[in-house]
Design a protein around this motif. Structure first.
Motif, PDB file in Angstrom:
ATOM      1  N   ALA A 191      34.041 -81.528 -23.721  1.00  0.00           N
ATOM      2  CA  ALA A 191      35.079 -82.981 -22.255  1.00  0.00           C
ATOM      3  C   ALA A 191      36.141 -82.823 -22.801  1.00  0.00           C
ATOM      4  N   VAL A 192      37.478 -83.341 -22.298  1.00  0.00           N
ATOM      5  CA  VAL A 192      38.767 -83.423 -22.541  1.00  0.00           C
ATOM      6  C   VAL A 192      39.667 -84.354 -22.121  1.00  0.00           C
ATOM      7  N   PHE A 193      40.350 -85.054 -22.613  1.00  0.00           N
ATOM      8  CA  PHE A 193      40.934 -86.420 -22.498  1.00  0.00           C
ATOM      9  C   PHE A 193      43.046 -85.645 -22.561  1.00  0.00           C
ATOM     10  N   ARG A 194      42.928 -86.962 -22.027  1.00  0.00           N
ATOM     11  CA  ARG A 194      44.532 -86.973 -21.478  1.00  0.00           C
ATOM     12  C   ARG A 194      45.236 -87.726 -22.525  1.00  0.00           C
ATOM     13  N   ASP A 195      44.616 -88.717 -22.733  1.00  0.00           N
ATOM     14  CA  ASP A 195      45.641 -89.144 -23.554  1.00  0.00           C
ATOM     15  C   ASP A 195      44.945 -90.068 -25.041  1.00  0.00           C
ATOM     16  N   LYS A 196      45.753 -89.446 -25.903  1.00  0.00           N
ATOM     17  CA  LYS A 196      45.524 -89.641 -27.290  1.00  0.00           C
ATOM     18  C   LYS A 196      44.376 -90.918 -27.351  1.00  0.00           C
ATOM     19  N   ASP A 197      45.251 -92.428 -27.450  1.00  0.00           N
ATOM     20  CA  ASP A 197      44.162 -93.684 -27.229  1.00  0.00           C
ATOM     21  C   ASP A 197      42.825 -93.282 -27.329  1.00  0.00           C
ATOM     22  N   GLU A 198      42.799 -92.879 -26.232  1.00  0.00           N
ATOM     23  CA  GLU A 198      41.687 -93.212 -25.265  1.00  0.00           C
ATOM     24  C   GLU A 198      40.875 -92.332 -26.228  1.00  0.00           C
ATOM     25  N   PHE A 199      41.406 -90.557 -26.515  1.00  0.00           N
ATOM     26  CA  PHE A 199      40.251 -90.160 -28.055  1.00  0.00           C
ATOM     27  C   PHE A 199      40.012 -90.087 -28.752  1.00  0.00           C
ATOM     28  N   ALA A 200      40.922 -91.659 -28.961  1.00  0.00           N
ATOM     29  CA  ALA A 200      40.832 -92.338 -30.089  1.00  0.00           C
ATOM     30  C   ALA A 200      39.375 -92.918 -30.412  1.00  0.00           C
ATOM     31  N   ARG A 201      39.800 -93.667 -29.077  1.00  0.00           N
ATOM     32  CA  ARG A 201      38.089 -94.651 -29.126  1.00  0.00           C
ATOM     33  C   ARG A 201      36.627 -93.825 -28.755  1.00  0.00           C
ATOM     34  N   VAL A 202      37.164 -92.638 -28.293  1.00  0.00           N
ATOM     35  CA  VAL A 202      36.337 -91.792 -28.054  1.00  0.00           C
ATOM     36  C   VAL A 202      35.678 -91.262 -29.224  1.00  0.00           C
ATOM     37  N   ILE A 203      36.387 -90.433 -29.879  1.00  0.00           N
ATOM     38  CA  ILE A 203      36.018 -89.743 -31.372  1.00  0.00           C
ATOM     39  C   ILE A 203      35.244 -91.234 -32.319  1.00  0.00           C
ATOM     40  N   ALA A 204      35.736 -92.790 -31.857  1.00  0.00           N
ATOM     41  CA  ALA A 204      34.852 -93.748 -32.976  1.00  0.00           C
ATOM     42  C   ALA A 204      33.615 -94.340 -32.122  1.00  0.00           C
ATOM     43  N   GLN A 205      33.298 -93.958 -31.088  1.00  0.00           N
ATOM     44  CA  GLN A 205      32.244 -94.086 -30.801  1.00  0.00           C
ATOM     45  C   GLN A 205      30.795 -93.219 -30.713  1.00  0.00           C
ATOM     46  N   VAL A 206      32.126 -91.796 -30.924  1.00  0.00           N
ATOM     47  CA  VAL A 206      31.099 -90.748 -31.338  1.00  0.00           C
ATOM     48  C   VAL A 206      30.495 -90.591 -33.165  1.00  0.00           C
ATOM     49  N   LYS A 207      31.072 -91.372 -33.323  1.00  0.00           N
ATOM     50  CA  LYS A 207      30.753 -91.406 -35.502  1.00  0.00           C
ATOM     51  C   LYS A 207      29.866 -92.309 -35.225  1.00  0.00           C
ATOM     52  N   LYS A 208      30.170 -93.606 -34.698  1.00  0.00           N
ATOM     53  CA  LYS A 208      28.892 -94.477 -34.919  1.00  0.00           C
ATOM     54  C   LYS A 208      27.422 -93.788 -34.081  1.00  0.00           C
ATOM     55  N   ALA A 209      28.033 -93.615 -33.221  1.00  0.00           N
ATOM     56  CA  ALA A 209      26.816 -92.934 -32.562  1.00  0.00           C
ATOM     57  C   ALA A 209      26.074 -92.154 -33.818  1.00  0.00           C
ATOM     58  N   ASP A 210      26.114 -91.082 -34.900  1.00  0.00           N
ATOM     59  CA  ASP A 210      26.017 -90.313 -35.743  1.00  0.00           C
ATOM     60  C   ASP A 210      24.560 -89.612 -34.954  1.00  0.00           C
ATOM     61  N   LEU A 211      25.437 -88.506 -33.889  1.00  0.00           N
ATOM     62  CA  LEU A 211      24.118 -88.364 -33.496  1.00  0.00           C
ATOM     63  C   LEU A 211      23.162 -87.047 -33.332  1.00  0.00           C
ATOM     64  N   GLY A 212      23.952 -86.414 -34.994  1.00  0.00           N
ATOM     65  CA  GLY A 212      23.646 -85.161 -35.597  1.00  0.00           C
ATOM     66  C   GLY A 212      24.178 -84.207 -35.345  1.00  0.00           C
ATOM     67  N   LEU A 213      25.485 -84.244 -34.488  1.00  0.00           N
ATOM     68  CA  LEU A 213      26.109 -83.028 -34.109  1.00  0.00           C
ATOM     69  C   LEU A 213      26.829 -82.454 -34.426  1.00  0.00           C
ATOM     70  N   SER A 214      26.989 -81.243 -34.520  1.00  0.00           N
ATOM     71  CA  SER A 214      28.179 -80.175 -34.960  1.00  0.00           C
ATOM     72  C   SER A 214      29.331 -80.513 -33.676  1.00  0.00           C
ATOM     73  N   VAL A 215      30.776 -81.844 -34.272  1.00  0.00           N
ATOM     74  CA  VAL A 215      31.854 -82.401 -33.143  1.00  0.00           C
ATOM     75  C   VAL A 215      33.145 -81.203 -34.233  1.00  0.00           C
ATOM     76  N   THR A 216      33.499 -80.548 -32.839  1.00  0.00           N
ATOM     77  CA  THR A 216      34.771 -79.440 -33.114  1.00  0.00           C
ATOM     78  C   THR A 216      36.162 -80.263 -32.281  1.00  0.00           C
ATOM     79  N   ILE A 217      37.219 -80.837 -32.485  1.00  0.00           N
ATOM     80  CA  ILE A 217      38.268 -81.279 -31.666  1.00  0.00           C
ATOM     81  C   ILE A 217      39.457 -80.172 -31.805  1.00  0.00           C
ATOM     82  N   SER A 218      39.975 -80.112 -30.288  1.00  0.00           N
ATOM     83  CA  SER A 218      41.294 -79.068 -30.521  1.00  0.00           C
ATOM     84  C   SER A 218      42.638 -79.544 -29.902  1.00  0.00           C
TER      85      SER A 218
END
Length: 213
Positions: free
Chosen positions: A80-107
């Protein structure tokens, strides 16, 4: 190493470009990981994404969300790709909270990413930095065009298509928005950011396509 690492551009337009990918590890936790990957896409779809996709199905500009999720397998890599930094930060927060057991890479721009990670209490275990392109760089597209073509990490967005798109915009055949969306279609992973592409195309209008057929 990620195919999302080599995006080129200015600090200004790269500040609107945040890529996220998730995958399981073969031999470690791949079995039945498709459920976690589908949950990952569900999180993405709750936010204002610019694009998303899975390479065997395609990006969101050629496939529906249902088709993308329906095509997820244990071996899939979710993008996935996002344009807004704050929106991206909210996504990261939810992914962390979900603790899906996946390897996550951000660029993205390192400073902006560090701010996002620190705000979410995340310490990355690995940081990779692109050292640029070596070799016969004279054969590369012009730097202006590389800002667009490098948004597809597999090189599926050609400079010829970008040049044609610029001409079509100039001649009124297509709008900036539709042109940017069209450029997103060859990117099978769904990491091409059409919102950023639209801004770059607009900037290039005055300097390109004057001598095109």
């Amino acid at each position: 190493m990620s195919h999302t690492l080599h995006r080129q551009g200015t600090a200004d337009n790269l500040s609107g470009d945040y890529v996220l990918l998730a995958m399981s590890a073969k031999g470690v936790n791949a079995v039945n990981s498709s459920y976690a990957l589908k949950d990952f896409f569900s999180i993405i779809n709750k936010h204002d994404w610019a694009n998303m996709g899975e390479v065997k199905v395609g990006g969101a500009y050629i496939a529906s969300f249902q088709d993308i999720v329906g095509g997820v397998r244990d071996t899939s890599v979710a993008h996935a790709v996002f344009r807004d930094k704050d929106e991206f930060a909210r996504v990261i927060a939810q992914v962390k909270k979900a603790d899906l057991g996946l390897s996550v890479t951000i660029s993205g721009l390192l400073g902006n990413l560090n701010e996002t990670l620190e705000a979410n209490g995340i310490k990355p275990h690995t940081v990779e930095v692109s050292l640029g392109i070596k070799g016969k760089t004279e054969r590369l597209p012009h730097g202006d065009l590389l800002q667009i073509t490098t948004m597809c990490g597999h090189g599926m967005v050609s400079q010829a298509l970008v040049r044609k798109t610029l001409v079509d915009i100039k001649r009124g055949r297509v709008s900036l928005e539709k042109a940017a969306n069209l450029l997103a279609t060859p990117c099978a992973c769904g990491i091409f950011n059409p919102r950023r592409a639209q801004l770059i195309l607009e900037e290039l209008m005055d300097t390109w396509c004057t001598d095109e057929p």
